[in-house]
Design a protein around this motif. Structure first.
Motif, PDB file in Angstrom:
ATOM      1  N   LEU A   1       0.817  -1.223   0.000  1.00 34.56           N
ATOM      2  CA  LEU A   1       0.000   0.000   0.000  1.00 34.56           C
ATOM      3  C   LEU A   1       0.844   1.265   0.000  1.00 34.56           C
ATOM      4  N   ARG A   2       2.163   1.103   0.125  1.00 34.09           N
ATOM      5  CA  ARG A   2       3.103   2.236   0.148  1.00 34.09           C
ATOM      6  C   ARG A   2       2.676   3.276   1.200  1.00 34.09           C
ATOM      7  N   LEU A   3       2.583   2.823   2.422  1.00 33.02           N
ATOM      8  CA  LEU A   3       2.275   3.715   3.533  1.00 33.02           C
ATOM      9  C   LEU A   3       3.549   4.409   3.997  1.00 33.02           C
ATOM     10  N   SER A   4       3.379   5.515   4.725  1.00 34.40           N
ATOM     11  CA  SER A   4       4.544   6.197   5.294  1.00 34.40           C
ATOM     12  C   SER A   4       5.206   5.291   6.316  1.00 34.40           C
ATOM     13  N   TYR A   5       6.525   5.443   6.445  1.00 39.16           N
ATOM     14  CA  TYR A   5       7.252   4.608   7.401  1.00 39.16           C
ATOM     15  C   TYR A   5       6.830   4.909   8.837  1.00 39.16           C
ATOM     16  N   ALA A   6       6.389   6.137   9.095  1.00 42.32           N
ATOM     17  CA  ALA A   6       5.908   6.475  10.444  1.00 42.32           C
ATOM     18  C   ALA A   6       4.689   5.634  10.800  1.00 42.32           C
ATOM     19  N   THR A   7       3.738   5.525   9.866  1.00 41.48           N
ATOM     20  CA  THR A   7       2.539   4.724  10.107  1.00 41.48           C
ATOM     21  C   THR A   7       2.883   3.243  10.237  1.00 41.48           C
ATOM     22  N   LEU A   8       3.780   2.751   9.380  1.00 43.32           N
ATOM     23  CA  LEU A   8       4.188   1.343   9.476  1.00 43.32           C
ATOM     24  C   LEU A   8       4.893   1.070  10.803  1.00 43.32           C
ATOM     25  N   GLY A   9       5.711   2.022  11.250  1.00 42.78           N
ATOM     26  CA  GLY A   9       6.378   1.864  12.540  1.00 42.78           C
ATOM     27  C   GLY A   9       5.388   1.790  13.683  1.00 42.78           C
ATOM     28  N   ALA A  10       4.376   2.654  13.648  1.00 37.30           N
ATOM     29  CA  ALA A  10       3.349   2.649  14.694  1.00 37.30           C
ATOM     30  C   ALA A  10       2.515   1.377  14.643  1.00 37.30           C
ATOM     31  N   PHE A  11       2.380   0.801  13.452  1.00 35.56           N
ATOM     32  CA  PHE A  11       1.601  -0.430  13.277  1.00 35.56           C
ATOM     33  C   PHE A  11       2.278  -1.635  13.927  1.00 35.56           C
ATOM     34  N   ILE A  12       3.622  -1.664  13.909  1.00 33.55           N
ATOM     35  CA  ILE A  12       4.352  -2.857  14.344  1.00 33.55           C
ATOM     36  C   ILE A  12       4.438  -2.893  15.872  1.00 33.55           C
TER      37      ILE A  12
END
Length: 448
Positions: free
Chosen positions: A178-189
């Motif tokens: 989905l090419r999300l921002s790395y900030a959002t992916l970091g918060a997801f993990i």
């Protein structure tokens, strides 16, 4: 860790740095993340996945979709409230980089929206069914063809890792998921580690795992870009949580504690008056007694207490987060926020009742038993049809028909046994509760 890196707007494949001060305020990068998740097919499928009661026929019981939407709303409030105080404490974030309070809310809301996107049918029972197919069932025959880490990925199949795979996986013509921002992916993990070692410490980030072997490279790239603190490196990789992951976890905790409890009341599994007493204990410091007593309808009383309880826990979570911000940034905070809550006893009481009256109710157990058998049967069917040795040695007409029945499952040339097995698992996990039942009946010959 520092907030400048942690709030990175970078997306997979970017060659130029994305600066916050250059963002279009009418369509902010972090808000784009939310849009991409909500329009994805994986998110839409959550409308027919279990939250509390599998295959529920009532219209007021939450699905994974309604739960995820509610968690995102709570997460947005948590992020904004925390962001407001962080900007006051670190004014350069706003003055130099142009970050706003709403940026924090948008990141947390997007990560919350996606937090269950990788969950299989029938909730956590579905995770166990997939895992035990490989540890106890017919899937155990593949053990000798897998590395220790690959086998661990399968026997402890994890919805969180599957969610990260969905959000980031390269597919033909689609690079970076989905090419999300790395900030959002970091918060997801929530669990920034691979599947081994299994629960090496009592650190909340070690409780489960968040990365399959197939996503190891992109995971490390994201962690390095965000400046996450390295916990383990080399044979086993792990990082400290992104600070905003604690708020994502808190939003989920708030919703399943309060709203699953509410579902239990609406289903008649928990006595209304008994349940209301427990909610009152949670909000006793903020309840308006005269207003509460003026409500004559039980549904209205429940709605009032639910809103008050959620607000109380949001305020509490933000206060704990801000009090421990320095320890969190240093990677030295190893608990969930509510492990530090002054309401811990009340929360545990409510969860205990939910476990006894809802999650272990006869209806739930019976449907989970059926779901367990269905998922095991589907995995048997798919592995028999799609594994290279099966196709070569036993390419029956039945297996050929199975392959034609699932055109989404395309095995790439040169794919390893692990990659194929994981693909079959993630496909099975993508099925909704209803499609799982229909597929099971189809392959059993019961649907004609």
């Amino acid at each position: 860790m520092n907030w400048e890196q942690l709030l990175s707007l970078k997306r997979y494949g970017d060659t130029n740095k994305r600066l916050r001060k250059e963002q279009d305020e009418t369509r902010l990068g972090f808000e784009v993340d939310y849009d991409r998740i909500i329009f994805s097919s994986a998110f839409r499928s959550l409308q027919d996945k279990t939250q509390v009661i599998p295959l529920s026929k009532t219209d007021f019981v939450h699905t994974r979709l309604t739960h995820s939407l509610e968690v995102s709303v709570v997460g947005r409030s948590l992020g904004r409230l925390a962001g407001q105080k962080i900007l006051e404490k670190h004014p350069q974030l706003k003055e130099t980089h142009a970050y706003q309070m709403n940026d924090f809310g948008a990141i947390v809301a997007a990560a919350c929206l996606a937090h269950d996107i990788g969950n299989p049918p029938f909730g956590h029972s579905g995770e166990k069914a997939i895992g035990e197919y490989f540890s106890l069932g017919n899937g155990k025959r593949y053990k000798e063809q897998l590395t220790e880490k690959e086998y661990q990925d399968l026997i402890k199949f994890e919805g969180n890792a599957n969610g990260f795979k969905i959000l980031t996986e390269n597919r033909p013509g689609i690079e970076g998921g989905l090419r999300l921002s790395y900030a959002t992916l970091g918060a997801f993990i929530k669990y920034p580690k691979e599947s081994l070692p299994y629960k090496p410490t009592k650190n909340i980030g070690d409780k489960k795992f968040g990365i399959f072997q197939t996503e190891q490279k992109i995971f490390e790239e994201i962690a390095e870009e965000l400046g996450l603190k390295t916990v383990r490196k080399g044979e086993f990789t792990a990082y400290s949580r992104h600070p905003l992951a604690f708020l994502v976890e808190a939003a989920d905790d708030i919703c399943y504690t309060i709203i699953d409890f509410e579902d239990g009341i609406n289903l008649g599994l928990i006595d209304e008056e008994y349940a209301l007493e427990y909610l009152i204990k949670l909000v006793k410091n903020s309840i308006n007694t005269s207003k509460y007593n003026s409500l004559t309808n039980t549904a209205d009383r429940l709605s009032y207490l639910r809103a008050l309880a959620i607000n109380t826990l949001i305020t509490e979570a933000v206060a704990i987060f801000l009090k421990n911000e320095e320890a969190i940034l240093n990677g030295e905070f190893h608990e969930s926020l509510f492990d530090k809550s002054s309401y811990e006893a009340q929360i545990k009481d409510i969860i205990k009742i939910s476990v006894e009256r809802i999650y272990q109710s006869e209806d739930v157990i019976n449907k989970e038993i059926a779901g367990y058998k269905m998922l095991s049967y589907l995995l048997d069917t798919y592995t028999g049809a799609f594994l290279p040795e099966s196709i070569a040695l036993d390419d029956s007409n039945y297996n050929n028909l199975v392959r034609k029945s699932v055109p989404k499952l395309k095995i790439q040339e040169g794919q390893s046994v692990y990659e194929t097995l994981l693909q079959l698992c993630t496909y099975t996990a993508s099925l909704t509760d209803g499609i799982t039942v229909a597929s099971f009946n189809k392959y059993k010959g019961n649907s004609i």
